[in-house]
Design a protein around this motif. Structure first.
Motif, PDB file in Angstrom:
ATOM      1  N   THR A 118       0.873  -1.177   0.000  1.00  0.00           N
ATOM      2  CA  THR A 118       0.000   0.000   0.000  1.00  0.00           C
ATOM      3  C   THR A 118       0.908   1.224   0.000  1.00  0.00           C
ATOM      4  N   SER A 119       0.536   2.289  -0.721  1.00  0.00           N
ATOM      5  CA  SER A 119       1.424   3.453  -0.750  1.00  0.00           C
ATOM      6  C   SER A 119       0.650   4.733  -0.990  1.00  0.00           C
ATOM      7  N   GLY A 120       1.297   5.829  -0.659  1.00  0.00           N
ATOM      8  CA  GLY A 120       0.757   7.170  -0.870  1.00  0.00           C
ATOM      9  C   GLY A 120       1.907   8.143  -0.964  1.00  0.00           C
ATOM     10  N   PRO A 121       1.617   9.436  -1.069  1.00  0.00           N
ATOM     11  CA  PRO A 121       2.697  10.423  -1.156  1.00  0.00           C
ATOM     12  C   PRO A 121       3.576  10.395   0.095  1.00  0.00           C
ATOM     13  N   ASP A 122       4.854  10.103  -0.088  1.00  0.00           N
ATOM     14  CA  ASP A 122       5.870  10.156   0.966  1.00  0.00           C
ATOM     15  C   ASP A 122       5.790   9.006   1.977  1.00  0.00           C
ATOM     16  N   TRP A 123       4.956   8.016   1.718  1.00  0.00           N
ATOM     17  CA  TRP A 123       4.910   6.864   2.621  1.00  0.00           C
ATOM     18  C   TRP A 123       4.502   5.621   1.832  1.00  0.00           C
ATOM     19  N   CYS A 124       4.835   4.482   2.361  1.00  0.00           N
ATOM     20  CA  CYS A 124       4.409   3.225   1.749  1.00  0.00           C
ATOM     21  C   CYS A 124       4.500   2.115   2.787  1.00  0.00           C
ATOM     22  N   MET A 125       3.788   1.044   2.534  1.00  0.00           N
ATOM     23  CA  MET A 125       3.744  -0.063   3.482  1.00  0.00           C
ATOM     24  C   MET A 125       3.858  -1.374   2.708  1.00  0.00           C
ATOM     25  N   ASP A 126       4.671  -2.271   3.225  1.00  0.00           N
ATOM     26  CA  ASP A 126       4.851  -3.599   2.634  1.00  0.00           C
ATOM     27  C   ASP A 126       4.613  -4.630   3.746  1.00  0.00           C
ATOM     28  N   ASP A 127       3.570  -5.443   3.589  1.00  0.00           N
ATOM     29  CA  ASP A 127       3.230  -6.498   4.548  1.00  0.00           C
ATOM     30  C   ASP A 127       3.351  -7.846   3.851  1.00  0.00           C
ATOM     31  N   GLY A 128       3.701  -8.881   4.595  1.00  0.00           N
ATOM     32  CA  GLY A 128       3.744 -10.204   3.980  1.00  0.00           C
ATOM     33  C   GLY A 128       4.476 -11.231   4.814  1.00  0.00           C
ATOM     34  N   ILE A 129       5.103 -12.174   4.104  1.00  0.00           N
ATOM     35  CA  ILE A 129       5.841 -13.263   4.737  1.00  0.00           C
ATOM     36  C   ILE A 129       7.243 -13.299   4.155  1.00  0.00           C
ATOM     37  N   THR A 137      24.088 -21.361  10.777  1.00  0.00           N
ATOM     38  CA  THR A 137      23.605 -22.718  11.073  1.00  0.00           C
ATOM     39  C   THR A 137      22.981 -23.415   9.876  1.00  0.00           C
ATOM     40  N   GLY A 138      22.586 -22.646   8.859  1.00  0.00           N
ATOM     41  CA  GLY A 138      21.868 -23.237   7.735  1.00  0.00           C
ATOM     42  C   GLY A 138      20.375 -23.334   7.963  1.00  0.00           C
ATOM     43  N   ASP A 139      19.903 -22.969   9.162  1.00  0.00           N
ATOM     44  CA  ASP A 139      18.475 -23.023   9.465  1.00  0.00           C
ATOM     45  C   ASP A 139      17.699 -22.046   8.586  1.00  0.00           C
ATOM     46  N   LYS A 140      16.445 -22.431   8.283  1.00  0.00           N
ATOM     47  CA  LYS A 140      15.533 -21.547   7.560  1.00  0.00           C
ATOM     48  C   LYS A 140      14.351 -21.231   8.476  1.00  0.00           C
ATOM     49  N   VAL A 141      13.978 -19.962   8.556  1.00  0.00           N
ATOM     50  CA  VAL A 141      12.916 -19.519   9.457  1.00  0.00           C
ATOM     51  C   VAL A 141      11.974 -18.587   8.710  1.00  0.00           C
ATOM     52  N   LYS A 142      10.684 -18.929   8.721  1.00  0.00           N
ATOM     53  CA  LYS A 142       9.669 -18.061   8.129  1.00  0.00           C
ATOM     54  C   LYS A 142       9.099 -17.140   9.204  1.00  0.00           C
ATOM     55  N   ALA A 143       8.667 -15.949   8.788  1.00  0.00           N
ATOM     56  CA  ALA A 143       8.025 -15.009   9.712  1.00  0.00           C
ATOM     57  C   ALA A 143       7.115 -14.085   8.905  1.00  0.00           C
ATOM     58  N   ARG A 144       6.198 -13.443   9.616  1.00  0.00           N
ATOM     59  CA  ARG A 144       5.336 -12.429   9.008  1.00  0.00           C
ATOM     60  C   ARG A 144       5.946 -11.055   9.273  1.00  0.00           C
ATOM     61  N   TYR A 145       5.760 -10.126   8.337  1.00  0.00           N
ATOM     62  CA  TYR A 145       6.372  -8.806   8.507  1.00  0.00           C
ATOM     63  C   TYR A 145       5.414  -7.696   8.091  1.00  0.00           C
ATOM     64  N   SER A 146       5.625  -6.522   8.690  1.00  0.00           N
ATOM     65  CA  SER A 146       5.030  -5.260   8.237  1.00  0.00           C
ATOM     66  C   SER A 146       6.128  -4.210   8.268  1.00  0.00           C
ATOM     67  N   PHE A 147       6.378  -3.581   7.127  1.00  0.00           N
ATOM     68  CA  PHE A 147       7.271  -2.428   7.055  1.00  0.00           C
ATOM     69  C   PHE A 147       6.432  -1.214   6.659  1.00  0.00           C
ATOM     70  N   ALA A 159       9.926   3.455   9.245  1.00  0.00           N
ATOM     71  CA  ALA A 159       9.309   4.113  10.401  1.00  0.00           C
ATOM     72  C   ALA A 159       8.695   3.080  11.347  1.00  0.00           C
ATOM     73  N   HIS A 160       8.240   1.991  10.768  1.00  0.00           N
ATOM     74  CA  HIS A 160       7.610   0.938  11.582  1.00  0.00           C
ATOM     75  C   HIS A 160       7.988  -0.412  10.992  1.00  0.00           C
ATOM     76  N   HIS A 161       8.377  -1.342  11.842  1.00  0.00           N
ATOM     77  CA  HIS A 161       8.745  -2.701  11.418  1.00  0.00           C
ATOM     78  C   HIS A 161       8.246  -3.672  12.482  1.00  0.00           C
ATOM     79  N   HIS A 162       7.293  -4.489  12.097  1.00  0.00           N
ATOM     80  CA  HIS A 162       6.731  -5.501  12.996  1.00  0.00           C
ATOM     81  C   HIS A 162       7.028  -6.864  12.385  1.00  0.00           C
ATOM     82  N   SER A 163       7.731  -7.726  13.116  1.00  0.00           N
ATOM     83  CA  SER A 163       8.075  -9.067  12.644  1.00  0.00           C
ATOM     84  C   SER A 163       7.614 -10.084  13.675  1.00  0.00           C
ATOM     85  N   SER A 164       6.923 -11.118  13.226  1.00  0.00           N
ATOM     86  CA  SER A 164       6.409 -12.124  14.167  1.00  0.00           C
ATOM     87  C   SER A 164       6.535 -13.517  13.583  1.00  0.00           C
TER      88      SER A 164
END
Length: 352
Positions: A118-129, A137-147, A159-164
């Motif tokens: 989602t985006s607008g003038p001077d800001w944007c947001m990227d959510d996903g996995i 270690t070679g481990d692979k880890v999935k997570a959900r994100y919001s930037f 400005a905002h980063h949520h990872s779970s």
């Protein structure tokens, strides 16, 4: 506005989180209506979706430097980071840097698997996995994100980063129950037991069973429910040098347990004999290893039912050949040899 009577519309985003049992605002984004505002200001046009997604690479490249300062520089002057493996919100440069001091020890590199922009003038947001490969270690880890990115000094900053963590996997882990084992992996557990047979060491075989096992063996009426009794059974069985092959397999599994039922066939190295049997293995995780909690082995009932009642009928030619045994005894001219050809409860009606 009570002071002026003006009415002003705006767009908003609130992200709330539980903090000490109360819902608090972790992130609040409020912006003017862009179409109304575009004529009134010189704001830039919304950023293209692909360009939004490419901003992730700036952060990911900073991770690749393994320098926590480089990562912290990707965040805005008034940031909010809700990290994957820390309960503490990070709202300034120093606290964000401190988080990445530890995280970078894993040498993470990320890839976006799903992205919603989602985006607008001077800001944007990227959510996903996204998925990280940990170079250490070679481990692979999935997570959900919001930037949420904002333009700051002509540069896009976080400005905002949520990872779970992925919640379904996390819920399974919190219950203490691992994910069900794939069918092919269940079937491969047989080879651990079969390889133990190949050692011809009854201790090695007994070690494949759990601490509280139950073995119902093929050729013993006695249930074996402890290490010593299982070992004792295999002392004799291993003299035949058995090696097994699964002919048919039917798998069921769940968190922390699995079951393999079917038909196996043993080749006895000591004699060359081949023997089929029916089997049930129930495996359970014990100290991180799959062990046999239950093992029921039985002979093939249709083959066995005839053998237990009576032998198969003798062939006609074999019947006729039995005469030669009696006739050969006659040839010895020894009446004892002839008498031995008769049963313990005989009846002879002689010729003369």
């Amino acid at each position: 506005m009570g002071a002026t009577g003006d009415k002003v519309k705006g767009r908003y985003s609130f992200i709330y989180m539980l903090e000490d049992g109360q819902w608090k605002i972790a992130h609040h984004h409020s912006s003017v209506m862009p179409e109304e505002h575009s004529g009134a200001s010189a704001s830039s046009a919304p950023i293209a979706d692909d360009e939004v997604r490419s901003l992730f690479s700036l952060w990911n490249n900073a991770l690749a430097t393994l320098n926590p300062d480089e990562v912290a520089k990707r965040y805005s002057k008034a940031p909010c980071l809700l990290p994957t493996v820390s309960d503490v919100p990070r709202t300034d440069y120093d606290s964000i840097k401190a988080y990445f001091v530890d995280f970078l020890k894993k040498e993470p590199q990320g890839t976006i698997l799903e992205s919603y922009v989602t985006s607008g003038p001077d800001w944007c947001m990227d959510d996903g996995i996204y998925e990280f490969t940990m170079g250490a270690t070679g481990d692979k880890v999935k997570a959900r994100y919001s930037f949420v990115y904002t333009l700051e000094g002509g540069e896009w900053k976080i400005a905002h980063h949520h990872s779970s963590m992925m919640p379904e996997a996390q819920l399974a882990a919190s219950s203490g129950a691992p994910a069900p084992i794939p069918d092919a992996e269940v079937r491969s557990l047989f080879s651990l037991w079969n390889n133990a047979l190949a050692t011809l060491d009854p201790d090695e075989v007994a070690k494949r069973y759990s601490k509280a096992p139950c073995l119902l063996p093929t050729v013993s009426d006695v249930p074996r429910t402890d290490y010593d009794s299982i070992k004792a059974y295999f002392v004799d069985f291993l003299k035949k040098k058995p090696q097994g092959v699964i002919l048919e397999s039917y798998v069921t599994s769940g968190p922390g347990w699995c079951m393999d039922d079917g038909i196996y066939e043993f080749t006895m190295g000591a004699t060359g004999d081949k023997v089929k049997g029916r089997y049930s293995f129930i495996y359970m995780l014990e100290d991180g290893q799959w062990k046999i909690a239950h093992h029921h082995s039985s002979v093939m009932p249709e083959e066995h039912s005839g053998a237990s009642a009576s032998s198969a009928p003798i062939a006609d030619d074999e019947v006729r050949s039995l005469f030669s045994l009696w006739n050969n005894a006659l040839a010895t001219l020894n009446p004892d040899e002839v008498a031995k050809r008769y049963s313990k409860a005989p009846c002879l009606l002689p010729t003369v």
